[in-house]
Design a protein around this motif. Structure first.
Motif, mmCIF file in Angstrom:
data_model
loop_
_atom_site.group_PDB
_atom_site.id
_atom_site.type_symbol
_atom_site.label_atom_id
_atom_site.label_comp_id
_atom_site.label_asym_id
_atom_site.label_seq_id
_atom_site.Cartn_x
_atom_site.Cartn_y
_atom_site.Cartn_z
ATOM 1 N N HIS A 271 0.801 -1.229 0.000
ATOM 2 C CA HIS A 271 0.000 0.000 0.000
ATOM 3 C C HIS A 271 0.830 1.273 0.000
ATOM 4 N N GLN A 272 2.060 1.226 0.454
ATOM 5 C CA GLN A 272 2.842 2.450 0.624
ATOM 6 C C GLN A 272 2.976 3.264 -0.667
ATOM 7 N N PRO A 273 3.429 2.670 -1.785
ATOM 8 C CA PRO A 273 3.542 3.484 -3.005
ATOM 9 C C PRO A 273 2.187 3.895 -3.574
ATOM 10 N N VAL A 274 1.177 3.078 -3.367
ATOM 11 C CA VAL A 274 -0.167 3.407 -3.848
ATOM 12 C C VAL A 274 -0.710 4.610 -3.099
ATOM 13 N N SER A 275 -0.533 4.632 -1.776
ATOM 14 C CA SER A 275 -1.005 5.749 -0.975
ATOM 15 C C SER A 275 -0.331 7.053 -1.381
ATOM 16 N N GLU A 276 0.957 6.973 -1.716
ATOM 17 C CA GLU A 276 1.671 8.176 -2.150
ATOM 18 C C GLU A 276 1.092 8.727 -3.453
ATOM 19 N N ALA A 277 0.603 7.849 -4.304
ATOM 20 C CA ALA A 277 0.081 8.259 -5.607
ATOM 21 C C ALA A 277 -1.363 8.750 -5.545
ATOM 22 N N LEU A 278 -2.051 8.493 -4.443
ATOM 23 C CA LEU A 278 -3.457 8.888 -4.314
ATOM 24 C C LEU A 278 -3.556 10.337 -3.826
ATOM 25 N N THR A 279 -3.453 11.275 -4.744
ATOM 26 C CA THR A 279 -3.570 12.696 -4.430
ATOM 27 C C THR A 279 -5.035 13.132 -4.479
ATOM 28 N N ASP A 280 -5.307 14.357 -4.033
ATOM 29 C CA ASP A 280 -6.661 14.909 -4.111
ATOM 30 C C ASP A 280 -7.209 14.832 -5.533
ATOM 31 N N GLU A 281 -6.363 15.216 -6.496
ATOM 32 C CA GLU A 281 -6.802 15.251 -7.901
ATOM 33 C C GLU A 281 -7.105 13.856 -8.422
ATOM 34 N N VAL A 282 -6.255 12.890 -8.064
ATOM 35 C CA VAL A 282 -6.460 11.513 -8.518
ATOM 36 C C VAL A 282 -7.750 10.953 -7.932
ATOM 37 N N VAL A 283 -7.944 11.122 -6.639
ATOM 38 C CA VAL A 283 -9.130 10.569 -5.987
ATOM 39 C C VAL A 283 -10.404 11.216 -6.530
ATOM 40 N N MET A 284 -10.378 12.515 -6.761
ATOM 41 C CA MET A 284 -11.553 13.174 -7.333
ATOM 42 C C MET A 284 -11.857 12.623 -8.729
ATOM 43 N N GLU A 285 -10.808 12.372 -9.514
ATOM 44 C CA GLU A 285 -11.011 11.811 -10.849
ATOM 45 C C GLU A 285 -11.608 10.408 -10.771
ATOM 46 N N LEU A 286 -11.089 9.570 -9.870
ATOM 47 C CA LEU A 286 -11.608 8.205 -9.720
ATOM 48 C C LEU A 286 -13.061 8.235 -9.248
ATOM 49 N N ASN A 287 -13.357 9.096 -8.284
ATOM 50 C CA ASN A 287 -14.742 9.229 -7.822
ATOM 51 C C ASN A 287 -15.664 9.655 -8.960
ATOM 52 N N GLY A 288 -15.176 10.580 -9.782
ATOM 53 C CA GLY A 288 -15.988 11.078 -10.887
ATOM 54 C C GLY A 288 -16.299 10.021 -11.919
ATOM 55 N N ARG A 289 -15.356 9.113 -12.145
ATOM 56 C CA ARG A 289 -15.602 8.038 -13.113
ATOM 57 C C ARG A 289 -16.744 7.134 -12.662
ATOM 58 N N VAL A 290 -16.942 7.055 -11.349
ATOM 59 C CA VAL A 290 -18.052 6.260 -10.821
ATOM 60 C C VAL A 290 -19.338 7.085 -10.786
ATOM 61 N N ASP A 291 -19.255 8.257 -10.179
ATOM 62 C CA ASP A 291 -20.467 9.029 -9.906
ATOM 63 C C ASP A 291 -21.031 9.764 -11.112
ATOM 64 N N THR A 292 -20.171 10.212 -12.018
ATOM 65 C CA THR A 292 -20.684 10.967 -13.164
ATOM 66 C C THR A 292 -20.625 10.181 -14.467
ATOM 67 N N ALA A 293 -19.672 9.254 -14.573
ATOM 68 C CA ALA A 293 -19.570 8.457 -15.797
ATOM 69 C C ALA A 293 -20.231 7.090 -15.657
ATOM 70 N N GLY A 294 -20.603 6.716 -14.441
ATOM 71 C CA GLY A 294 -21.355 5.478 -14.230
ATOM 72 C C GLY A 294 -20.532 4.210 -14.280
ATOM 73 N N GLU A 295 -19.223 4.311 -14.118
ATOM 74 C CA GLU A 295 -18.381 3.119 -14.170
ATOM 75 C C GLU A 295 -18.439 2.373 -12.835
ATOM 76 N N ASP A 296 -18.060 1.098 -12.887
ATOM 77 C CA ASP A 296 -18.040 0.266 -11.690
ATOM 78 C C ASP A 296 -16.794 0.580 -10.860
ATOM 79 N N PRO A 297 -16.914 0.706 -9.520
ATOM 80 C CA PRO A 297 -15.748 1.042 -8.696
ATOM 81 C C PRO A 297 -14.580 0.074 -8.859
ATOM 82 N N ARG A 298 -14.866 -1.200 -9.011
ATOM 83 C CA ARG A 298 -13.787 -2.174 -9.182
ATOM 84 C C ARG A 298 -13.060 -1.952 -10.506
#
Length: 312
Positions: A271-298
């Motif tokens: 998890h250590q390198p993954v956590s470093e890569a999870l910035t505010d911008e990245v997380v907002m983009e991932l959330n948007g792909r689910v909530d606005t684009a309708g993609e599956d979280p997995r």
């Protein structure tokens, strides 16, 4: 990468399915002689999450990391409420889930927003260690509670801070509706504390988290939002500045029992390198792909992990 997820009945509300037989705490290695030399081959972990999109995405990231290391995953994502998912972790019905430092300090450990330590993460780690719970190093993002209004409403009434909102409500008490989820309405670091800090009275309109964003400007003048939620932009909302610094920092971090971490330290290494890569911008983009684009979280989690080279 093989799809070795073990599907189980999802947890909803207070009804937790018992999956102790599949839990990783016992370290079931009976299937470890199949020639798979990956770090977690033959092990099984039960991964939980809360009910909102970001928690689903983060827990799927963890599940995929563990799967890529050879583990089997029992899916218990979508548990409703902090108290319920935390109880599932403590009772060994799940093995890990993502939570937030502010939630840990106030909602889980019972502290107040007024006794906030300078190093919140270290304080949470130290205090929760007494409960046998470990917090991995937080990721590079913070998902904090915020209050939002529509762009039009903010412009019409000159609102840019929560103090502005409090002054507006004082002059217009019939325009004080706040769309919010049950947890925010009842948490000390949510609505009760916010009203006390800003000397304001909101009329709470309880909604499911996913219904709040489109209802701001319709059912409610104000809305509870998460700072990394892409639906803020998608619904033309303006986040009001927390000018009294009421909201506690909410850094995302993976939580698990200390005994699990002691037995499987590779979980932290993965998890250590993954956590470093999870910035505010990245997380907002991932959330948007689910909530606005309708993609599956997995699918979203798997695409990102693969693109970043964290899994094959």
């Amino acid at each position: 990468m093989r799809n070795n997820r073990v599907w189980n009945t999802r947890v909803a509300g207070g009804g937790l399915a018992l999956v102790l037989a599949l839990s990783a705490c016992g370290g079931n290695g009976d299937d470890g002689d199949n020639g798979d030399d990956r770090e977690l081959a033959g092990e099984t972990f039960t991964v939980g999450s809360k009910e909102f999109t970001e928690s689903h995405v983060l827990s799927n990231i963890s599940a995929l990391l563990l799967e890529d290391a050879g583990a089997e995953i029992v899916d218990q994502t979508g548990i409703s409420g902090t108290a319920t998912v935390r109880a599932a972790l403590e009772s060994e019905e799940i093995d890990l889930y993502w939570d937030y430092t502010g939630t840990g300090w106030v909602d889980i450990l019972g502290n107040t927003t007024e006794d906030l330590p300078d190093d919140l993460y270290s304080a949470v780690v130290e205090e929760d260690a007494e409960n046998g719970i470990a917090w991995l190093e937080p990721a590079n993002f913070e998902n904090t509670y915020r209050i939002a209004v529509t762009e039009d409403f903010a412009g019409e009434h000159g609102l840019s801070t929560v103090t502005d909102a409090a002054d507006f409500i004082d002059e217009n008490p019939d325009q004080n509706r706040l769309c919010a989820a049950s947890e925010f309405i009842n948490r000390d670091d949510g609505l009760p504390g916010l009203e006390e800090a800003y000397d304001v009275d909101f009329q709470a309109v309880e909604l499911d988290l996913n219904l709040i964003y489109p209802q701001v400007g319709d059912s409610c003048e104000f809305g509870e939002v998460f700072s990394t939620d892409a639906r803020i932009d998608a619904n033309d909302l303006v986040v009001l500045d927390d000018d009294q610094d009421f909201f506690v920092p909410y850094e995302g971090a993976l939580t698990l029992r200390q005994e699990t971490l002691d037995e499987y330290p590779v979980i932290e290494e993965l998890h250590q390198p993954v956590s470093e890569a999870l910035t505010d911008e990245v997380v907002m983009e991932l959330n948007g792909r689910v909530d606005t684009a309708g993609e599956d979280p997995r699918d979203v989690a798997e695409d990102w992990l693969t693109e970043q080279g964290f899994i094959d």
